[in-house]
Every structure is written in structure tokens, then in C-alpha cells.
Write a protein that holds these residues in place. Structure first.
Motif, PDB file in Angstrom:
ATOM      1  N   VAL A  10      54.343  63.149  35.851  1.00  0.00           N
ATOM      2  CA  VAL A  10      54.025  61.519  36.296  1.00  0.00           C
ATOM      3  C   VAL A  10      53.791  61.678  37.399  1.00  0.00           C
ATOM      4  O   VAL A  10      52.843  60.742  38.138  1.00  0.00           O
ATOM      5  CB  VAL A  10      55.248  60.847  35.559  1.00  0.00           C
ATOM      6  CG1 VAL A  10      55.022  59.363  36.127  1.00  0.00           C
ATOM      7  CG2 VAL A  10      55.492  60.703  33.986  1.00  0.00           C
ATOM      8  N   LEU A  11      54.620  62.158  38.282  1.00  0.00           N
ATOM      9  CA  LEU A  11      54.380  62.109  39.856  1.00  0.00           C
ATOM     10  C   LEU A  11      53.130  62.790  40.301  1.00  0.00           C
ATOM     11  O   LEU A  11      52.439  62.167  41.270  1.00  0.00           O
ATOM     12  CB  LEU A  11      55.606  62.718  40.895  1.00  0.00           C
ATOM     13  CG  LEU A  11      56.754  61.924  41.119  1.00  0.00           C
ATOM     14  CD1 LEU A  11      57.983  62.973  41.681  1.00  0.00           C
ATOM     15  CD2 LEU A  11      56.373  61.109  41.889  1.00  0.00           C
ATOM     16  N   ALA A  12      52.746  63.876  39.729  1.00  0.00           N
ATOM     17  CA  ALA A  12      51.459  64.431  40.018  1.00  0.00           C
ATOM     18  C   ALA A  12      50.538  63.761  39.675  1.00  0.00           C
ATOM     19  O   ALA A  12      49.411  63.546  40.202  1.00  0.00           O
ATOM     20  CB  ALA A  12      51.380  65.898  39.315  1.00  0.00           C
ATOM     21  N   ALA A  13      50.407  63.054  38.440  1.00  0.00           N
ATOM     22  CA  ALA A  13      49.601  62.037  37.958  1.00  0.00           C
ATOM     23  C   ALA A  13      49.287  60.804  39.021  1.00  0.00           C
ATOM     24  O   ALA A  13      48.241  60.566  39.423  1.00  0.00           O
ATOM     25  CB  ALA A  13      49.774  61.686  36.505  1.00  0.00           C
ATOM     26  N   ALA A  14      50.394  60.306  39.448  1.00  0.00           N
ATOM     27  CA  ALA A  14      50.258  59.210  40.372  1.00  0.00           C
ATOM     28  C   ALA A  14      49.701  59.640  41.647  1.00  0.00           C
ATOM     29  O   ALA A  14      49.081  58.861  42.318  1.00  0.00           O
ATOM     30  CB  ALA A  14      51.863  58.665  40.615  1.00  0.00           C
ATOM     31  N   ARG A  15      50.236  60.856  42.232  1.00  0.00           N
ATOM     32  CA  ARG A  15      49.526  61.270  43.444  1.00  0.00           C
ATOM     33  C   ARG A  15      47.830  61.520  43.296  1.00  0.00           C
ATOM     34  O   ARG A  15      47.105  61.292  44.050  1.00  0.00           O
ATOM     35  CB  ARG A  15      50.136  62.732  43.895  1.00  0.00           C
ATOM     36  CG  ARG A  15      51.318  62.861  44.460  1.00  0.00           C
ATOM     37  CD  ARG A  15      51.736  63.806  44.967  1.00  0.00           C
ATOM     38  NE  ARG A  15      52.163  65.051  43.927  1.00  0.00           N
ATOM     39  CZ  ARG A  15      53.427  65.225  43.545  1.00  0.00           C
ATOM     40  NH1 ARG A  15      54.593  64.384  43.713  1.00  0.00           N
ATOM     41  NH2 ARG A  15      53.470  66.054  42.482  1.00  0.00           N
ATOM     42  N   GLY A  16      47.404  61.855  41.898  1.00  0.00           N
ATOM     43  CA  GLY A  16      46.024  62.257  41.722  1.00  0.00           C
ATOM     44  C   GLY A  16      45.586  60.717  41.518  1.00  0.00           C
ATOM     45  O   GLY A  16      44.472  60.378  42.292  1.00  0.00           O
ATOM     46  N   ALA A  17      46.275  59.630  40.957  1.00  0.00           N
ATOM     47  CA  ALA A  17      45.624  58.308  41.047  1.00  0.00           C
ATOM     48  C   ALA A  17      45.493  57.766  42.369  1.00  0.00           C
ATOM     49  O   ALA A  17      44.489  56.962  42.725  1.00  0.00           O
ATOM     50  CB  ALA A  17      46.518  57.517  40.196  1.00  0.00           C
ATOM     51  N   PHE A  18      46.428  57.982  43.372  1.00  0.00           N
ATOM     52  CA  PHE A  18      46.387  57.362  44.499  1.00  0.00           C
ATOM     53  C   PHE A  18      45.433  58.061  45.568  1.00  0.00           C
ATOM     54  O   PHE A  18      44.564  57.297  46.007  1.00  0.00           O
ATOM     55  CB  PHE A  18      47.776  57.623  45.139  1.00  0.00           C
ATOM     56  CG  PHE A  18      48.790  56.725  45.093  1.00  0.00           C
ATOM     57  CD1 PHE A  18      49.104  56.120  43.577  1.00  0.00           C
ATOM     58  CD2 PHE A  18      49.594  56.130  46.193  1.00  0.00           C
ATOM     59  CE1 PHE A  18      50.069  55.272  43.637  1.00  0.00           C
ATOM     60  CE2 PHE A  18      50.566  55.168  45.788  1.00  0.00           C
ATOM     61  CZ  PHE A  18      50.694  54.824  44.638  1.00  0.00           C
ATOM     62  N   ALA A  19      44.958  59.253  45.322  1.00  0.00           N
ATOM     63  CA  ALA A  19      43.862  60.048  46.029  1.00  0.00           C
ATOM     64  C   ALA A  19      42.547  59.295  45.543  1.00  0.00           C
ATOM     65  O   ALA A  19      41.659  59.347  46.332  1.00  0.00           O
ATOM     66  CB  ALA A  19      43.969  61.485  45.883  1.00  0.00           C
ATOM     67  N   ALA A  20      42.281  59.230  44.226  1.00  0.00           N
ATOM     68  CA  ALA A  20      41.182  58.657  43.554  1.00  0.00           C
ATOM     69  C   ALA A  20      40.978  57.281  44.191  1.00  0.00           C
ATOM     70  O   ALA A  20      39.744  56.814  44.176  1.00  0.00           O
ATOM     71  CB  ALA A  20      41.140  58.736  42.291  1.00  0.00           C
ATOM     72  N   HIS A  21      42.136  56.362  44.533  1.00  0.00           N
ATOM     73  CA  HIS A  21      41.793  55.140  44.440  1.00  0.00           C
ATOM     74  C   HIS A  21      42.125  54.702  46.121  1.00  0.00           C
ATOM     75  O   HIS A  21      42.307  53.673  46.505  1.00  0.00           O
ATOM     76  CB  HIS A  21      42.577  54.043  43.704  1.00  0.00           C
ATOM     77  CG  HIS A  21      41.998  54.213  42.271  1.00  0.00           C
ATOM     78  ND1 HIS A  21      41.153  53.408  41.624  1.00  0.00           N
ATOM     79  CD2 HIS A  21      42.408  55.085  41.250  1.00  0.00           C
ATOM     80  CE1 HIS A  21      40.844  53.721  40.642  1.00  0.00           C
ATOM     81  NE2 HIS A  21      41.556  54.574  40.037  1.00  0.00           N
ATOM     82  N   GLY A  22      42.147  55.662  47.090  1.00  0.00           N
ATOM     83  CA  GLY A  22      42.159  55.574  48.265  1.00  0.00           C
ATOM     84  C   GLY A  22      43.743  54.969  48.717  1.00  0.00           C
ATOM     85  O   GLY A  22      43.635  54.396  49.877  1.00  0.00           O
TER      86      GLY A  22
END
Length: 552
Positions: A10-22
Motif C-alpha cells: 500500500v505504501l509503495a502504491a501511495a509513493r507511485g501515486a504521489f509521483a504520478a500526480h506531482g
């Protein structure tokens, strides 16, 4: 996939989402957790991570949850992710990912449930510490069961723990004990402030047997022999009864040693250097009122005698000088007033009591049989003893029953209920689940069926199998929480729930083939699952100091 592994996913997915949306990923926590929803329709696990961090990045939590779900849904082992309410993530694992937990448990074996959550902490855990003036009574028995279980939990979560029994072999209570023994041996009346019960006559007779002619000596000489040998005999009995109860201490610490080594004098000098000592009316006082105590406490009386509190100060300092970061002391409900003065004493030494001292208070235990209170021991005369409880229900039931309740609650222990060999008895219910699995293993061996080296985790896909896998996945978090919160009853309650989940699985899912049926891949997968369950039951019972029987 374990809950911890899913939380990291879940944390890894959140980091990916944050990166994708700046978004600034620095606001994300280093660790997170997932919870098991109460409603099975809400998925296997739930996370509130989006709600935790949305405000920090100025995002709508439900929209942020959607971005995380998009990343999480593509992760290996995740079947689907739904958004619920204001931004909860409801996660469903694939059957293969969920079933892999059985392999994790079996591979870990006795280590499953252990963690490093308390690694780096060095704790001194003192419990029982009953005066050596009588056998172990029921109040101390509660601390024996809970304290030993807590030491096991702390070690299982990475803490370095030294267990200790403080042996009060100095002071007026020992003198009263000696006078009581001497009176019993000479046939005189026990002093009004003395100790009574059959055990006094027994120990007095043993002292006479060990010291022929003791009664012909001058009274003062005879009293000293009764004091020294009587305390030794009584404490040997206490230690033996605790060992038979499955409780072993790393150290038995004698109060007399503090006096003999000059540690009380050294402690007072240390406190004097801290500016915490003053003299008044010929006595030496500690400024505990400056640190929250209701009044200052004397350390040396005006007649030059040490107070009990002076020994408490020296003992605390001794533990700290032995390298323990925190002193944990378990006390009965009648010692509640002790907390303030002990915290103030730690502060007088220059310590932060929030960091270096922890006092746990346990409430009373009342025994009930045939609907009526069990008020006294035939041997002790005034109190119920450890031996009375063990003879009534056995060691396993005694330990499990005392760990079953939160220590801050007063309990009425029904001896008739805890002695029953039925599913109404929580310890029997849990042990029966373990024995049932062991029996199943023996039956499988007789049929020539083994677990083998591998299994198809995706086959563990029924609701009952899913419930059992989720319950197994909770065990590490239960152990960690029980250790951190000092609440062994969490493990006892978890084991009872797990046993119920297993019994329901067993009734719904056939494991071994019947008649001319041949074993299938599903047979093997379920054998892995039941072995994983057996391991968790055994590990949990071990943490409580309770046996995991193979047969019942």
C-alpha cells in the motif's frame, strides 16, 4: 501475503501515486498498517492511508484514495481495490496471494509471530516478589502467570528482558516470622502480630530437625536460627512452587544484599549529590514532594534505622546501574499509592520516570466454587494459595485463566468452569483445536498422505479458508500489541477466536479423502493450512506458558 507485506505494498502504491500526480511523498509515513474489516463484504483488508495524508498535501481524500487504488490494483497479489466512504481503501487479495500465508507460517515455524518492534529496549521486569513469610497466595499467582507471559511476549518482540524476584529478607516482617516459628516450636502462643497457619508449624518442625538442640539455646540465639533457616526453607518452597507453575526468574535478588553491600548508603549519597536530601528532626528525608508525591519520604529514621523506602531507592539505582533502560514493576491493587513516590524517587535520581520506570497495578482475584467464594487455604489458614488453584484446575488452566483477563480488572475465577473438559472452558477449547490438528496429521500419515514440499495456494479460496488465513495473518500484530501495551490477555482472547475459526473451517471443509477417494492438490493445500494453524496455536500457547497437547 502477510498483512505487513500488504501494508508495504500500500505504501509503495501511495509513493507511485504521489509521483504520478506531482505530490510531495515526504509526507507519507515510513510505515503503515492494514486492518481486517468487520464486514467480510468490505474486502480482506482496509487502509485509511489516504485519509491520513490528504490534508497534508491539500488533496481530496477520496480522490487521493482513487489515485492510490489505481496503483495498488496493479500490484501482484491484489485482486481488487474499492473506495469506501470518505477515502478508505478496501482491498481484496487474490486467492493465491492470500493462501501463500500458509507457506509463510510453516516456513517460519516457532518464529512466526516474533518481530523486532521492541528491539533496542532493555527492560528489568520484576514480578511476584511476595515476602518469604508464607506460601505464594492467589494475588501473587496472578502476577506469576501474567508476568511470565509478559516476559515471553517482550522477548518475542525483540526486547532484552531480565526477570527478577525481589526477596524481602530484611525488616520487621522477617522478625515477626521468626518469632512465630519459635512460638510454634516451643508450644507457646503465636504473637498477635505473627503469622498463622499449618505451614508455620511445618517449617518450625523442619528448623528443629535441621538444628537439634536449638530449643535449648538462649532465646535470642534460637530466634536467629529460626529467622535464617525459616526464611531459607520458606523461600525454597516458594521457588519450588513457582517452578512447578512454569515460572523461572533470571535472578532472585535479596534485599539483605543491598544492606550488606552498602548500597543504601551509596543511594543516599547519590541523592544527596542531586540536591534531593535534607535533614529534619534527626531523620534523613527525600524531596519527593517536589516531583509530584503527596509528601516527602524519610530514608533514615531518627533512631538511625533504614526505612523500607530507602531499600526501594537502592534497588532502583542498582537496576539502572546494571544497564536496564526501564524498570518495570508489577504490583497488587493495595500498592496503588506506591506509584507517586516511586516516580518521584526516579526523578530525584535525575531520571525521567516516563522513560525509566513503569509500574503495573493488578486487581484482586477471587476464587469461586459451587457458586460460593473460596475464602481460605487449609494450609495457610487466611489466604488461598497457588497450590490450591493448581490442585483445583491444573497448571495450564490456571495460567490461561489468569492471562484471560485484563490485569486492571478484578476477577471472580470459577474453579468449576475452568476445570471442565468441555468447549465451554476456553483453555480446553484452544488446546482441543491443537490436538485435533495433531490427530489429523497422524491420520494423514496412516493414509500415506504428506504435505510435500509445495502446494497450490490459489486452491484455498473458500470463505472458511479465507477466514482462517486472515486470522493467522493477525497473529504477529496481536503479539506486538500485547507486548507493547503489557496485555497478555490479548493473546489468550486471540487464541480462543482462532480456535473457533479453525473448528468452523474443519466442519465446513473436508481435509482428508474418504473411502476410495484419492488425495488431490486441494488435500495438500489444506494440510498446509491446518499445519500453519497448529503452529500459530502452539506459538501462542507457548507465549502464555501453556502446553499444546498432541492428544486430549
Amino acid at each position: 501475503m502477510t498483512p505487513a507485506e500488504l501494508a508495504e505494498t500500500v505504501l509503495a502504491a501511495a509513493r507511485g501515486a504521489f509521483a504520478a500526480h506531482g505530490l510531495d511523498a515526504a509526507v507519507l509515513p515510513t510505515t503503515t498498517s492494514v486492518e481486517r474489516p468487520r464486514n467480510r463484504d468490505h474486502g480482506d483488508y482496509a487502509s485509511n492511508l489516504a485519509l491520513q495524508v490528504a490534508k497534508k498535501v491539500g488533496a481530496n481524500p477520496r480522490e487521493l484514495a482513487g489515485w492510490i487504488a489505481e496503483q495498488l490494483g496493479a500490484a501482484t497479489g491484489v485482486a481488487s481495490v474499492d473506495i469506501a466512504g470518505p477515502g478508505f481503501l478496501n482491498i481484496r487479495l487474490s486467492a493465491a496471494a492470500a493462501g501463500e500465508l500458509a507457506r509463510v507460517v510453516v516456513d517460519a515455524g516457532e518464529r512466526y509471530g516474533h518481530s523486532d518492534t521492541l528491539t533496542g529496549q532493555r527492560l528489568n521486569l520484576e514480578f511476584v516478589s511476595a515476602n518469604p513469610t508464607g506460601p505464594v497466595h492467589i494475588g501473587a499467582v496472578r502476577w506469576a502467570a501474567v508476568g511470565d507471559a509478559l516476559s515471553r511476549l517482550l522477548r518475542a518482540t525483540g526486547a532484552q528482558v531480565g526477570t527478577e524476584y525481589y526477596f524481602n529478607d530484611a525488616g520487621s516482617q522477617i522478625n515477626r516470622f521468626a518469632r512465630s516459628l519459635y512460638a510454634a516450636a516451643t508450644g507457646a502462643e503465636i504473637p498477635p502480630d505473627g503469622y498463622h497457619g499449618e505451614y508455620i508449624a511445618e517449617i518450625a518442625a523442619d528448623v528443629v530437625t535441621r538444628n537439634p538442640g536449638v530449643l535449648d539455646k538462649p532465646a535470642d540465639d534460637a530466634l536467629e536460627i529460626f529467622r535464617v533457616d525459616g526464611v531459607t526453607l520458606m523461600f525454597d518452597e516458594i521457588k519450588t512452587s513457582l517452578v512447578e507453575f512454569g515460572v523461572h526468574f533470571d535472578r532472585y535478588f535479596n534485599e539483605k544484599d543491598l544492606h550488606d553491600a552498602g548500597e543504601l548508603t551509596a543511594a543516599v549519597q547519590r541523592l544527596r549529590e542531586q540536591g534531593a536530601i535534607y535533614e529534619r528532626d534527626g531523620a534523613t528525608w527525600l524531596r519527593t514532594s517536589e516531583h509530584g508525591d503527596d509528601k516527602d519520604r524519610p530514608l533514615i529514621k531518627s533512631d538511625g534505622e533504614w526505612t523500607y523506602f530507602a531499600a526501594d531507592c537502592a534497588y532502583y539505582l542498582d537496576k539502572r546501574q546494571r544497564g536496564f533502560d526501564k524498570v518495570v514493576i508489577m504490583l497488587g491493587a493495595d500498592h496503588h499509592g506506591y506509584i507517586g513516590r516511586m516516580r518521584a524517587m526516579a526523578a530525584c535520581f535525575g531520571d525521567d520516570p516516563d522513560q525509566t520506570l513503569e509500574i503495573l497495578i493488578g486487581q484482586m482475584v477471587n476464587l469461586v466454587s459451587d457458586g460460593a467464594p473460596v475464602r481460605m487455604s487449609k494450609r495457610a489458614g487466611t489466604v488461598v494459595l497457588l497450590s490450591d488453584l493448581v490442585s483445583a484446575v491444573g497448571v495450564d488452566a490456571a495460567r490461561f485463566s489468569l492471562a484471560w483477563y485484563s490485569v486492571d480488572s478484578q476477577i471472580d475465577l470459577d474453579l468449576d468452569a475452568w476445570a471442565k473438559r468441555s468447549q465451554d472452558n476456553p483453555v480446553f477449547y484452544v488446546q482441543y483445536a491443537h490436538a485435533r490438528i495433531a490427530s489429523l496429521g497422524r491420520n494423514a500419515a496412516e493414509l500415506g498422505i504428506g504435505r510435500g514440499a509445495d502446494f497450490d495456494a490459489a486452491l484455498l479460496s473458500t470463505p472458511r479458508e479465507g477466514d482462517l488465513l486472515k486470522a493467522l495473518g493477525e497473529f504477529p500484530a496481536v503479539v506486538a500489541g500485547a507486548a507493547e501495551l503489557r496485555e497478555p490477555h490479548r493473546v489468550a482472547r486471540y487464541l480462543h477466536a482462532l480456535a473457533g475459526t479453525y473448528h468452523r473451517f474443519y466442519d465446513a471443509c473436508r481435509i482428508l479423502p474418504q473411502g476410495d477417494e484419492k488425495p488431490t492438490d486441494l488435500t495438500v493445500a489444506r494440510l498446509w493450512l491446518v499445519e500453519a494453524t497448529r503452529i500459530v496455536l502452539a506459538n501462542g500457547l507457548h507465549l502464555l506458558g501453556v502446553s499444546a497437547p498432541e492428544r486430549m
